[in-house]
Motif scaffolding. Structure first.
Motif, PDB file in Angstrom:
ATOM      1  N   THR A  35     -10.064  12.612   5.826  1.00 28.05           N
ATOM      2  CA  THR A  35      -9.438  11.769   4.798  1.00 28.05           C
ATOM      3  C   THR A  35      -9.355  10.295   5.179  1.00 28.05           C
ATOM      4  O   THR A  35      -9.037   9.465   4.323  1.00 28.05           O
ATOM      5  CB  THR A  35      -8.009  12.269   4.505  1.00 28.05           C
ATOM      6  OG1 THR A  35      -7.203  12.125   5.691  1.00 28.05           O
ATOM      7  CG2 THR A  35      -8.027  13.730   4.076  1.00 28.05           C
ATOM      8  N   LYS A  36      -9.584   9.985   6.470  1.00 22.56           N
ATOM      9  CA  LYS A  36      -9.446   8.612   6.977  1.00 22.56           C
ATOM     10  C   LYS A  36      -7.994   8.136   6.969  1.00 22.56           C
ATOM     11  O   LYS A  36      -7.738   6.925   7.050  1.00 22.56           O
ATOM     12  CB  LYS A  36     -10.316   7.622   6.168  1.00 22.56           C
ATOM     13  CG  LYS A  36     -11.770   8.039   6.025  1.00 22.56           C
ATOM     14  CD  LYS A  36     -12.440   8.263   7.374  1.00 22.56           C
ATOM     15  CE  LYS A  36     -13.901   8.665   7.201  1.00 22.56           C
ATOM     16  NZ  LYS A  36     -14.555   8.976   8.500  1.00 22.56           N
ATOM     17  N   ILE A  37      -7.052   9.044   6.854  1.00 23.66           N
ATOM     18  CA  ILE A  37      -5.630   8.717   6.928  1.00 23.66           C
ATOM     19  C   ILE A  37      -5.157   9.023   8.343  1.00 23.66           C
ATOM     20  O   ILE A  37      -5.382  10.129   8.844  1.00 23.66           O
ATOM     21  CB  ILE A  37      -4.810   9.518   5.904  1.00 23.66           C
ATOM     22  CG1 ILE A  37      -5.289   9.211   4.488  1.00 23.66           C
ATOM     23  CG2 ILE A  37      -3.320   9.223   6.038  1.00 23.66           C
ATOM     24  CD1 ILE A  37      -4.651  10.067   3.415  1.00 23.66           C
ATOM     25  N   HIS A  38      -4.483   8.076   8.986  1.00 30.22           N
ATOM     26  CA  HIS A  38      -4.115   8.243  10.384  1.00 30.22           C
ATOM     27  C   HIS A  38      -3.258   9.485  10.575  1.00 30.22           C
ATOM     28  O   HIS A  38      -2.394   9.807   9.744  1.00 30.22           O
ATOM     29  CB  HIS A  38      -3.357   7.007  10.878  1.00 30.22           C
ATOM     30  CG  HIS A  38      -3.355   6.870  12.368  1.00 30.22           C
ATOM     31  ND1 HIS A  38      -2.428   7.485  13.168  1.00 30.22           N
ATOM     32  CD2 HIS A  38      -4.197   6.203  13.202  1.00 30.22           C
ATOM     33  CE1 HIS A  38      -2.669   7.203  14.441  1.00 30.22           C
ATOM     34  NE2 HIS A  38      -3.740   6.419  14.475  1.00 30.22           N
ATOM     35  N   LYS A  94      -0.708  12.941  -0.555  1.00 25.57           N
ATOM     36  CA  LYS A  94       0.232  13.496   0.420  1.00 25.57           C
ATOM     37  C   LYS A  94       0.221  15.018   0.386  1.00 25.57           C
ATOM     38  O   LYS A  94       0.156  15.679   1.436  1.00 25.57           O
ATOM     39  CB  LYS A  94       1.645  12.979   0.141  1.00 25.57           C
ATOM     40  CG  LYS A  94       1.822  11.484   0.352  1.00 25.57           C
ATOM     41  CD  LYS A  94       3.241  11.060   0.018  1.00 25.57           C
ATOM     42  CE  LYS A  94       3.441   9.560   0.207  1.00 25.57           C
ATOM     43  NZ  LYS A  94       4.823   9.142  -0.120  1.00 25.57           N
ATOM     44  N   TRP A  96       0.846  -1.190   0.000  1.00 22.24           N
ATOM     45  CA  TRP A  96       0.000   0.000   0.000  1.00 22.24           C
ATOM     46  C   TRP A  96       0.877   1.235   0.000  1.00 22.24           C
ATOM     47  O   TRP A  96       1.830   1.341   0.750  1.00 22.24           O
ATOM     48  CB  TRP A  96      -0.907   0.009   1.226  1.00 22.24           C
ATOM     49  CG  TRP A  96      -1.784   1.227   1.277  1.00 22.24           C
ATOM     50  CD1 TRP A  96      -1.617   2.350   2.016  1.00 22.24           C
ATOM     51  CD2 TRP A  96      -2.965   1.447   0.512  1.00 22.24           C
ATOM     52  NE1 TRP A  96      -2.611   3.261   1.768  1.00 22.24           N
ATOM     53  CE2 TRP A  96      -3.460   2.717   0.840  1.00 22.24           C
ATOM     54  CE3 TRP A  96      -3.644   0.682  -0.438  1.00 22.24           C
ATOM     55  CZ2 TRP A  96      -4.607   3.253   0.276  1.00 22.24           C
ATOM     56  CZ3 TRP A  96      -4.792   1.211  -1.002  1.00 22.24           C
ATOM     57  CH2 TRP A  96      -5.266   2.475  -0.632  1.00 22.24           C
ATOM     58  N   THR A 130       0.496   9.271  10.280  1.00 27.13           N
ATOM     59  CA  THR A 130       0.996   9.185   8.904  1.00 27.13           C
ATOM     60  C   THR A 130       1.158  10.584   8.318  1.00 27.13           C
ATOM     61  O   THR A 130       2.183  10.896   7.692  1.00 27.13           O
ATOM     62  CB  THR A 130       0.030   8.371   8.032  1.00 27.13           C
ATOM     63  OG1 THR A 130      -0.104   7.046   8.564  1.00 27.13           O
ATOM     64  CG2 THR A 130       0.527   8.283   6.592  1.00 27.13           C
ATOM     65  N   VAL A 131       0.154  11.441   8.526  1.00 27.40           N
ATOM     66  CA  VAL A 131       0.236  12.819   8.045  1.00 27.40           C
ATOM     67  C   VAL A 131       1.384  13.553   8.731  1.00 27.40           C
ATOM     68  O   VAL A 131       2.134  14.302   8.100  1.00 27.40           O
ATOM     69  CB  VAL A 131      -1.098  13.557   8.280  1.00 27.40           C
ATOM     70  CG1 VAL A 131      -1.013  14.992   7.778  1.00 27.40           C
ATOM     71  CG2 VAL A 131      -2.250  12.825   7.598  1.00 27.40           C
ATOM     72  N   TYR A 183       0.356   5.594  -0.562  1.00 32.35           N
ATOM     73  CA  TYR A 183      -0.478   6.749  -0.900  1.00 32.35           C
ATOM     74  C   TYR A 183       0.158   7.512  -2.060  1.00 32.35           C
ATOM     75  O   TYR A 183       1.382   7.601  -2.166  1.00 32.35           O
ATOM     76  CB  TYR A 183      -0.631   7.680   0.301  1.00 32.35           C
ATOM     77  CG  TYR A 183      -1.489   7.114   1.405  1.00 32.35           C
ATOM     78  CD1 TYR A 183      -2.876   7.114   1.301  1.00 32.35           C
ATOM     79  CD2 TYR A 183      -0.916   6.592   2.557  1.00 32.35           C
ATOM     80  CE1 TYR A 183      -3.666   6.598   2.310  1.00 32.35           C
ATOM     81  CE2 TYR A 183      -1.703   6.070   3.575  1.00 32.35           C
ATOM     82  CZ  TYR A 183      -3.075   6.077   3.448  1.00 32.35           C
ATOM     83  OH  TYR A 183      -3.856   5.566   4.452  1.00 32.35           O
ATOM     84  N   CYS A 185      -3.026  16.491   1.910  1.00 34.16           N
ATOM     85  CA  CYS A 185      -3.044  16.473   3.376  1.00 34.16           C
ATOM     86  C   CYS A 185      -2.158  17.571   3.954  1.00 34.16           C
ATOM     87  O   CYS A 185      -2.532  18.235   4.927  1.00 34.16           O
ATOM     88  CB  CYS A 185      -2.592  15.105   3.887  1.00 34.16           C
ATOM     89  SG  CYS A 185      -3.771  13.770   3.585  1.00 34.16           S
ATOM     90  N   GLU A 194      -7.405  13.646   9.736  1.00 34.71           N
ATOM     91  CA  GLU A 194      -7.700  12.213   9.836  1.00 34.71           C
ATOM     92  C   GLU A 194      -9.195  11.950   9.712  1.00 34.71           C
ATOM     93  O   GLU A 194      -9.621  11.003   9.036  1.00 34.71           O
ATOM     94  CB  GLU A 194      -7.183  11.670  11.169  1.00 34.71           C
ATOM     95  CG  GLU A 194      -7.473  10.196  11.383  1.00 34.71           C
ATOM     96  CD  GLU A 194      -6.979   9.685  12.726  1.00 34.71           C
ATOM     97  OE1 GLU A 194      -7.304   8.527  13.067  1.00 34.71           O
ATOM     98  OE2 GLU A 194      -6.274  10.430  13.434  1.00 34.71           O
TER      99      GLU A 194
END
Length: 229
Positions: A66-69, A46, A39, A72-73, A41, A49, A63
């Motif tokens: 976008t549902k991205i932890h 990127k 996986w 991670t951002v 992104y 975000c 988060e």
């Protein structure tokens, strides 16, 4: 099927997840998939975000959208920020420089820090900055940069540290003439959630605060953000 944690072969099927078979280890209880898809992104995600972050959204707000932890951002912001200089290169050396301090904190409100900024009196954009306490030792680091410009005048407030470095004839003490630098400091508070007043967002490390400032200053000038490594 072998367990990836304890390497036991005593495993059993344990339903499916998005069409892929799940397993559970009878020895350690680890649940796992038969195979994992790589996986990654996209660069567009990127940059989106990071731009959301540089337009006033907190990490957990990004988060939720976008549902991205959020970690991670945060990792992307650090990677991108470490690749930048503290401030974009100045187009011209200022003849008059405004100097000011913006108060913030890291970790808790008892751990106060100040962002010292230097601004061209006639142009938008922060030319140099340092982070530390409100002592002469912190300003000394900023002054080592500013003094090389050999400006005619330096506009400051009445804080006692400035006369220790600036000659009396070169210093203008006046809040009235500090419009540029106070406006730039206000922009920092506006664009970074961690600098908002009365906000739940705050910095947990000086390194993250520095990366955020580098990214914001470059974004405000070029309207672009670098890609994380």
């Amino acid at each position: 099927m072998q367990c990836p944690q304890c390497h036991s072969t005593q495993t059993a099927k344990n339903g499916q997840r998005r069409g892929r078979q799940c397993y559970k280890c009878k020895q350690c209880g680890r649940q796992f998939l038969e195979s994992y898809r790589p996986w990654r992104y996209s660069n567009e995600v990127k940059q989106l975000c990071i731009k959301m972050y540089l337009n006033g959204m907190g990490l957990r707000g990004i988060e939720r959208v976008t549902k991205i932890h959020h970690t991670t951002v945060m990792h992307w912001i650090r990677e991108a920020g470490h690749r930048l200089d503290d401030a974009p290169e100045a187009e011209e050396i200022p003849e008059v420089t405004d100097l000011d301090e913006l108060q913030t904190f890291v970790g808790s409100k008892r751990n106060k820090l100040w962002i010292w900024t230097a601004v061209n009196h006639k142009q938008a954009g922060i030319l140099a900055w340092v982070i530390g306490d409100r002592s002469r030792e912190t300003f000394k680091r900023l002054w080592s940069i500013v003094k090389c410009w050999q400006c005619f005048f330096y506009v400051t407030d009445g804080w006692k540290v400035y006369p220790m470095f600036i000659d009396q004839g070169d210093q203008i003490v006046s809040k009235t003439y500090m419009t540029w630098v106070e406006g730039e400091n206000t922009r920092l508070r506006h664009y970074l959630a961690r600098l908002h007043r009365q906000s739940l967002c705050y910095s947990k490390s000086v390194d993250m605060l520095k990366c955020s400032l580098r990214l914001l200053l470059h974004y405000l000038k070029d309207r672009t953000v670098p890609l994380p490594a």
